[in-house]
Design a protein around this motif. Structure first.
Motif, PDB file in Angstrom:
ATOM      1  N   TYR A 126       1.353  -1.165  -0.127  1.00  0.00           N
ATOM      2  CA  TYR A 126      -0.047  -0.007   0.254  1.00  0.00           C
ATOM      3  C   TYR A 126       1.080   1.070  -0.158  1.00  0.00           C
ATOM      4  O   TYR A 126       0.830   1.432  -0.753  1.00  0.00           O
ATOM      5  N   PHE A 127       1.826   1.586   1.017  1.00  0.00           N
ATOM      6  CA  PHE A 127       1.855   2.962   1.291  1.00  0.00           C
ATOM      7  C   PHE A 127       3.031   3.198   0.368  1.00  0.00           C
ATOM      8  O   PHE A 127       2.938   4.359  -0.583  1.00  0.00           O
ATOM      9  N   ASN A 128       3.744   2.074  -0.689  1.00  0.00           N
ATOM     10  CA  ASN A 128       4.979   2.468  -1.005  1.00  0.00           C
ATOM     11  C   ASN A 128       4.319   2.728  -2.396  1.00  0.00           C
ATOM     12  O   ASN A 128       5.109   2.283  -3.642  1.00  0.00           O
ATOM     13  N   SER A 129       3.172   1.934  -2.787  1.00  0.00           N
ATOM     14  CA  SER A 129       2.507   2.476  -3.820  1.00  0.00           C
ATOM     15  C   SER A 129       2.161   3.123  -4.086  1.00  0.00           C
ATOM     16  O   SER A 129       1.445   3.745  -5.474  1.00  0.00           O
ATOM     17  N   VAL A 130       1.604   4.279  -3.468  1.00  0.00           N
ATOM     18  CA  VAL A 130       1.144   5.447  -3.197  1.00  0.00           C
ATOM     19  C   VAL A 130       1.730   6.594  -3.487  1.00  0.00           C
ATOM     20  O   VAL A 130       2.816   6.845  -3.037  1.00  0.00           O
ATOM     21  N   SER A 131       1.600   6.968  -5.403  1.00  0.00           N
ATOM     22  CA  SER A 131       2.151   8.473  -5.754  1.00  0.00           C
ATOM     23  C   SER A 131       2.662  10.217  -4.635  1.00  0.00           C
ATOM     24  O   SER A 131       0.529  10.162  -5.029  1.00  0.00           O
ATOM     25  N   ALA A 132       3.499  10.054  -3.860  1.00  0.00           N
ATOM     26  CA  ALA A 132       2.835  11.210  -3.670  1.00  0.00           C
ATOM     27  C   ALA A 132       2.686  12.327  -4.242  1.00  0.00           C
ATOM     28  O   ALA A 132       2.043  12.993  -3.945  1.00  0.00           O
ATOM     29  N   THR A 133       3.031  12.638  -5.629  1.00  0.00           N
ATOM     30  CA  THR A 133       2.522  13.388  -6.284  1.00  0.00           C
ATOM     31  C   THR A 133       1.854  13.609  -7.264  1.00  0.00           C
ATOM     32  O   THR A 133       1.338  15.082  -7.643  1.00  0.00           O
ATOM     33  N   TYR A 134       0.892  12.494  -7.157  1.00  0.00           N
ATOM     34  CA  TYR A 134       0.166  12.457  -7.418  1.00  0.00           C
ATOM     35  C   TYR A 134      -0.655  12.563  -6.332  1.00  0.00           C
ATOM     36  O   TYR A 134      -2.126  14.103  -7.148  1.00  0.00           O
ATOM     37  N   VAL A 135      -0.955  12.713  -5.525  1.00  0.00           N
ATOM     38  CA  VAL A 135      -1.745  13.568  -4.199  1.00  0.00           C
ATOM     39  C   VAL A 135      -1.462  14.275  -4.011  1.00  0.00           C
ATOM     40  O   VAL A 135      -2.357  15.122  -3.772  1.00  0.00           O
ATOM     41  N   TYR A 136      -0.465  15.109  -4.139  1.00  0.00           N
ATOM     42  CA  TYR A 136      -0.277  16.704  -4.745  1.00  0.00           C
ATOM     43  C   TYR A 136      -0.935  17.026  -4.902  1.00  0.00           C
ATOM     44  O   TYR A 136      -1.996  17.980  -4.309  1.00  0.00           O
ATOM     45  N   GLU A 159      10.883  14.600  -4.592  1.00  0.00           N
ATOM     46  CA  GLU A 159      12.180  13.706  -4.159  1.00  0.00           C
ATOM     47  C   GLU A 159      11.348  12.803  -3.219  1.00  0.00           C
ATOM     48  O   GLU A 159      12.813  11.847  -3.739  1.00  0.00           O
ATOM     49  N   THR A 160      10.366  12.883  -3.116  1.00  0.00           N
ATOM     50  CA  THR A 160      10.076  11.703  -2.569  1.00  0.00           C
ATOM     51  C   THR A 160       9.929  10.611  -3.026  1.00  0.00           C
ATOM     52  O   THR A 160       9.520   9.272  -2.998  1.00  0.00           O
ATOM     53  N   LYS A 161       8.775  10.582  -4.126  1.00  0.00           N
ATOM     54  CA  LYS A 161       8.101  10.569  -5.028  1.00  0.00           C
ATOM     55  C   LYS A 161       6.979   9.624  -4.339  1.00  0.00           C
ATOM     56  O   LYS A 161       5.816   9.187  -4.961  1.00  0.00           O
ATOM     57  N   TYR A 162       7.169   8.724  -4.008  1.00  0.00           N
ATOM     58  CA  TYR A 162       5.628   7.880  -3.169  1.00  0.00           C
ATOM     59  C   TYR A 162       5.514   7.831  -1.477  1.00  0.00           C
ATOM     60  O   TYR A 162       6.419   8.697  -0.956  1.00  0.00           O
ATOM     61  N   ALA A 163       4.770   7.308  -1.137  1.00  0.00           N
ATOM     62  CA  ALA A 163       4.447   7.372   0.265  1.00  0.00           C
ATOM     63  C   ALA A 163       4.945   6.809   1.154  1.00  0.00           C
ATOM     64  O   ALA A 163       4.089   5.462   1.894  1.00  0.00           O
ATOM     65  N   PHE A 164       6.347   6.343   1.241  1.00  0.00           N
ATOM     66  CA  PHE A 164       7.256   4.800   1.675  1.00  0.00           C
ATOM     67  C   PHE A 164       6.762   5.157   3.149  1.00  0.00           C
ATOM     68  O   PHE A 164       6.777   5.772   3.849  1.00  0.00           O
ATOM     69  N   ALA A 165       6.805   3.658   3.295  1.00  0.00           N
ATOM     70  CA  ALA A 165       6.466   3.535   4.793  1.00  0.00           C
ATOM     71  C   ALA A 165       7.591   3.839   5.816  1.00  0.00           C
ATOM     72  O   ALA A 165       8.884   3.415   5.162  1.00  0.00           O
ATOM     73  N   GLY A 166       7.638   4.224   6.879  1.00  0.00           N
ATOM     74  CA  GLY A 166       8.946   5.003   7.462  1.00  0.00           C
ATOM     75  C   GLY A 166       9.196   5.682   7.552  1.00  0.00           C
ATOM     76  O   GLY A 166       9.942   6.262   9.068  1.00  0.00           O
ATOM     77  N   LEU A 167       8.202   6.619   6.324  1.00  0.00           N
ATOM     78  CA  LEU A 167       8.680   8.315   6.477  1.00  0.00           C
ATOM     79  C   LEU A 167       7.533   8.600   7.258  1.00  0.00           C
ATOM     80  O   LEU A 167       6.534   7.787   7.389  1.00  0.00           O
ATOM     81  N   SER A 168       8.029   9.872   8.206  1.00  0.00           N
ATOM     82  CA  SER A 168       6.564  10.382   9.103  1.00  0.00           C
ATOM     83  C   SER A 168       5.419  11.062   8.360  1.00  0.00           C
ATOM     84  O   SER A 168       4.470  11.015   8.825  1.00  0.00           O
TER      85      SER A 168
END
Length: 214
Positions: A126-136, A159-168
């Motif tokens: 889940y987290f590693n497949s959510v595009s942070a740029t798309y959500v933004y 710069e992070t690209k995805y909502a990676f697990a482990g990031l705040s």
């Protein structure tokens, strides 16, 4: 809220999690100053997070990203962004106990019916497949009235690209788009007599009054 206050809160938060060492008040102030200096000069890079593989007791491997220096500008700014998004979107994070109680209540109603359907599913990786740029671009940008905060979060997403697990920020970024998903599910199944729908992070379940052809 001034951004300096966000940095102060983020540094205090990290210090509260640091059980191995205790920073003095002077050290914490120095960290805040270093973060604000990095922001002023633009000398920080969110892509510096490192990939880590965690092995759970079940033997299952979990891929996460972390900033190894928890007091680095990148790590503290990541926490600041979480605080800004929590404040802006008023995110309500799923509560497992509340979801279980709601499910049991739904079953009490469902058992009185001759026919109903239970649907359960989960999002893979889940987290590693959510595009942070798309959500933004689709959901976050339009909600931010502060140009500085918008630019900071835009840079973070790219710069992070995805909502990676482990990031705040992983939970809040994933929740922003998942709550949109929740609304669409409830709308799509409204005509099916939906009795129950709950999502706990990446696991979801529904109870419908009638059988549905798929």
């Amino acid at each position: 809220m001034r951004f300096e206050e966000e940095v102060h809160r983020a540094v205090k938060h990290q210090a509260s999690l640091d059980v191995n060492t205790q920073k003095t008040e002077g050290e914490l102030l120095a960290i805040e100053a270093a973060v604000l200096s990095a922001v002023s000069s633009g000398v920080y890079d969110f892509s510096r997070s490192e990939s880590i593989v965690l092995v759970q007791t079940s033997g299952k491997k979990r891929f996460v990203k972390q900033f190894t220096d928890h007091y680095s500008a990148e790590s503290i700014l990541c926490q600041c962004i979480k605080q800004i998004l929590d404040r802006t979107f008023r995110v309500k994070y799923p509560n497992r106990n509340k979801s279980v109680r709601a499910l049991f209540d739904a079953f009490k109603s469902a058992k009185q019916m001759a026919d109903f359907t239970i649907i359960k599913y989960d999002f893979k990786n889940y987290f590693n497949s959510v595009s942070a740029t798309y959500v933004y671009e689709r959901y976050i940008r339009e909600k931010l009235s502060d140009r500085f905060e918008a630019d900071l979060i835009n840079r973070f997403a790219r710069e992070t690209k995805y909502a990676f697990a482990g990031l705040s920020t992983s939970n809040v970024v994933a929740e922003i788009i998942a709550q949109r998903f929740d609304a669409e599910i409830r709308l799509a199944f409204a005509s099916k007599g939906i009795l129950f729908f709950e999502r706990y992070i990446d696991d979801s379940g529904s109870v419908l009054k009638y059988r549905t052809a798929w």
